[in-house]
Scaffold this motif. Structure first.
Motif, PDB file in Angstrom:
ATOM      1  N   GLU A  77     -13.451  32.803  41.940  1.00  0.00           N
ATOM      2  CA  GLU A  77     -13.139  32.236  40.630  1.00  0.00           C
ATOM      3  C   GLU A  77     -14.217  32.606  39.625  1.00  0.00           C
ATOM      4  O   GLU A  77     -13.925  32.940  38.464  1.00  0.00           O
ATOM      5  CB  GLU A  77     -13.002  30.716  40.731  1.00  0.00           C
ATOM      6  N   ALA A 260      -5.522  33.897  43.652  1.00  0.00           N
ATOM      7  CA  ALA A 260      -5.118  32.888  42.673  1.00  0.00           C
ATOM      8  C   ALA A 260      -6.344  32.285  41.995  1.00  0.00           C
ATOM      9  O   ALA A 260      -6.368  32.115  40.763  1.00  0.00           O
ATOM     10  CB  ALA A 260      -4.284  31.804  43.345  1.00  0.00           C
ATOM     11  N   ALA A 261      -7.366  31.979  42.775  1.00  0.00           N
ATOM     12  CA  ALA A 261      -8.592  31.427  42.197  1.00  0.00           C
ATOM     13  C   ALA A 261      -9.250  32.438  41.270  1.00  0.00           C
ATOM     14  O   ALA A 261      -9.760  32.079  40.205  1.00  0.00           O
ATOM     15  CB  ALA A 261      -9.551  31.023  43.312  1.00  0.00           C
ATOM     16  N   ALA A 312      -4.337  26.680  42.939  1.00  0.00           N
ATOM     17  CA  ALA A 312      -5.224  27.586  43.675  1.00  0.00           C
ATOM     18  C   ALA A 312      -6.113  26.816  44.646  1.00  0.00           C
ATOM     19  O   ALA A 312      -6.321  27.246  45.789  1.00  0.00           O
ATOM     20  CB  ALA A 312      -6.078  28.393  42.701  1.00  0.00           C
ATOM     21  N   ALA A 329      -0.884  31.402  39.041  1.00  0.00           N
ATOM     22  CA  ALA A 329      -2.146  31.855  38.451  1.00  0.00           C
ATOM     23  C   ALA A 329      -1.972  33.160  37.689  1.00  0.00           C
ATOM     24  O   ALA A 329      -2.539  33.349  36.606  1.00  0.00           O
ATOM     25  CB  ALA A 329      -3.202  32.013  39.542  1.00  0.00           C
TER      26      ALA A 329
END
Length: 400
Positions: A77, A260-261, A312, A329
């Motif tokens: 992330e 997704a993160a 996420a 995301a």
């Protein structure tokens, strides 16, 4: 589930964000993508040696930190927020889990410690550039034709008579394929009647291997074409009926959660830069961020980012939710990046501004790992929302 992060997880996020703020600003990112490697080797060495980033999810017996996908997702992330070009995704998210799942004890002991300490980078190469299908994100990878197969198409493997293998074929759109020290290549063996897909280890120095860096939409995601002309290879694991497609699908679900993160981080980074800009840009004697229409647009984007972040984080805890979290995301990243360009006004369309980098990241990720509607369609089919599920996909109109 307990959604609260531990002190160690918060420290990973804080330390990495501080480091990337100092050493991975827009200027450093632009310089890194123009290197031969496509990333900053000095920064990668620092991330590996000081933070142990590539070894976060590798078992302690192989020199890793023994953490879970959650820690890796938190790290990605932050790298997504900075749009950091690095071999982390290809090495730690795609290649390392496959080596851990399929490799022999000797192969794991040989390769995983080198991956954990950052001295070896690796990537996954699949024929046809169909990464999403190979990982089971947009189709059943047992039934889909992502790997070609038979006597034509895909990458073919045959024993060399001395205990090794030879590969012939090519793969496009291989992440960091031009610079990775090790390639995990999906190839067919057994001939047309008994064709099956296996994974092979190909060294960067293998004779018969040619690698060409491609011009990609997103320079922070270096892609390459891999050509194998009777290249020497080793089988990953043993040819004993191991479920390679199942291992690819399991890796795909976990990779989707991490991706997704990362996409959430990119969306959040674009939103933060936009909020900062509208607070400074004045029109009619006041900051444009004070206008109600702008506030509403930013509020909608904030809700999208936070909803995608929640999805996420849940997927990092339950990998089965990875593909749907990735769809949400990627959609959030695309919408936020587009709005960021609009809200930056004239400057948002210029090459000098970093807004276009977020747009390219969002578009390129959807091309590589999506598109969004296919991620959702396949997830719905697997859940039986539209009918019974067979090996060929859902049978519509049939109740489950």
């Amino acid at each position: 589930m307990d959604a609260a992060f531990t002190a160690e997880q918060d420290e990973i996020r804080r330390t990495l964000r501080d480091l990337l703020t100092k050493h991975a600003g827009p200027g450093e990112v632009r310089a890194a993508v123009r290197t031969a490697e496509g990333h900053d080797p000095a920064l990668w060495h620092r991330l590996a040696q000081e933070l142990g980033l590539p070894g976060l999810a590798i078992a302690e017996e192989y020199g890793g930190a023994g953490c879970t996908a959650t820690e890796l997702a938190l790290a990605c992330e932050e790298t997504g927020r900075a749009l950091l070009p690095s071999p982390l995704l290809a090495t730690a998210v795609l290649a390392a889990p496959l080596i851990a799942a399929l490799g022999t004890p000797e192969q794991r002991a040989e390769l995983l410690p080198r991956i954990a300490d950052g001295t070896l980078t690796a990537t996954l190469a699949v024929p046809g550039g169909s990464m999403a299908a190979a990982l089971g994100l947009t189709a059943d990878n047992r039934a889909a034709a992502w790997a070609g197969g038979g006597r034509a198409g895909g990458i073919q493997a045959h024993p060399d008579g001395g205990g090794g293998w030879r590969l012939y074929g090519e793969a496009d759109r291989v992440l960091d394929g031009h610079s990775a020290g090790l390639l995990l290549v999906a190839a067919h063996t057994g001939g047309y009647p008994r064709s099956r897909t296996l994974l092979f280890l190909v060294s960067a120095e293998a004779e018969g291997l040619a690698r060409t860096r491609l011009t990609s939409m997103d320079e922070t995601r270096p892609l390459a074409r891999i050509e194998l002309r009777d290249a020497a290879a080793r089988l990953l694991g043993a040819d004993d009926g191991t479920d390679v497609c199942g291992a690819l699908a399991d890796t795909g679900s976990r990779a989707a959660a991490v991706l997704a993160a990362e996409a959430v981080g990119a969306a959040a980074g674009a939103l933060e830069r936009t909020v900062a800009y509208v607070k400074e840009r004045e029109q009619f004697g006041r900051a444009i961020g004070s206008f109600q229409a702008v506030k509403h647009r930013l509020a909608d984007l904030y809700v999208r980012v936070e909803a995608a972040r929640s999805a996420a984080y849940y997927a990092a805890w339950d990998a089965a939710a990875g593909p749907l979290a990735l769809a949400q995301a990627l959609e959030a990243a695309r919408i936020v990046a587009g709005e960021a360009v609009q809200l930056h006004g004239g400057i948002g369309f210029t090459w000098e501004h970093e807004a276009h980098l977020y747009v390219k990241r969002a578009a390129a990720d959807e091309l590589l790992f999506g598109p969004v509607h296919r991620l959702r369609d396949h997830a719905a089919g697997r859940a039986g929302l539209f009918g019974a599920v067979t090996a060929d996909g859902p049978v519509h109109g049939v109740a489950v």
